[in-house]
Write a protein that holds these residues in place. Structure first.
Motif: not given
Length: 185
Positions: A94-102
């Motif tokens: 929904n036009d939201r950027h999700y980012y995860a650096k694990l």
């Protein structure tokens, strides 16, 4: 209030955590500052909207595989990069950027890792370099990451310090101590 000056805000710049914050600068003092009217009632709006969000993550392990669930429904424009000690996920919902650096607590074989969509959610399969149980997924604790207890293999449960509780339910639904010599308590 001759010594009082307003701080002027420049445009928003992302910080190290990926959130936008204003860079504050102090204007050089000039004689014309005293003559300019100051507007204290209608300051310029400042937005502190984050540039990206961290998705919720659930994980479990079996043998030499670690399974990681990214709790996003139908993400698009996804990217997943595997390194020997880090996994980076990026996607949009929904036009939201999700980012995860694990930053992983153990090493993985990046060439043998993969990800796929399962039940409209991204799922990663990480191949451990060493076949040993990991106490945690990440080097550092994160409020966004938790263990998926639905996949605990009860036959492989081991204790960390040699102490653990095993109980058997008797015929009437009462717990029976495994240390007791008799069946009656």
């Amino acid at each position: 209030m001759a010594g009082f000056r307003l701080q002027k805000f420049a445009k928003l710049h992302p910080d190290l955590n990926g959130f936008s914050s204003p860079k504050q600068t102090r204007p050089a003092s000039t004689e014309t500052d005293k003559d300019e009217p100051q507007n204290f009632h209608n300051p310029a709006p400042i937005s502190f909207q984050p540039t990206s969000f961290h998705p919720q993550i659930k994980w479990f392990q079996r043998g030499e595989l670690v399974t990681v669930y990214i709790k996003l429904i139908n993400p698009v424009m996804q990217k997943c990069d595997f390194c020997s000690d880090t996994v980076i996920y990026s996607g949009y919902v929904n036009d939201r950027h999700y980012y995860a650096k694990l930053e992983l607590s153990g090493a993985i074989t990046a060439e043998q890792c993969s990800w796929e969509m399962r039940c409209n959610e991204p799922v990663m399969k990480l191949k451990k370099k060493e076949k040993r149980d990991w106490r945690t997924l990440l080097k550092h604790k994160s409020p966004f990451v938790s263990y998926e207890f639905d996949f605990i293999d009860e036959t492989r449960v081991s204790s960390l310090n040699g102490h653990w509780f095993l109980a058997e339910v008797g015929e009437e639904g009462c717990y029976v101590s495994s240390e007791s010599a008799s069946d009656s308590d």
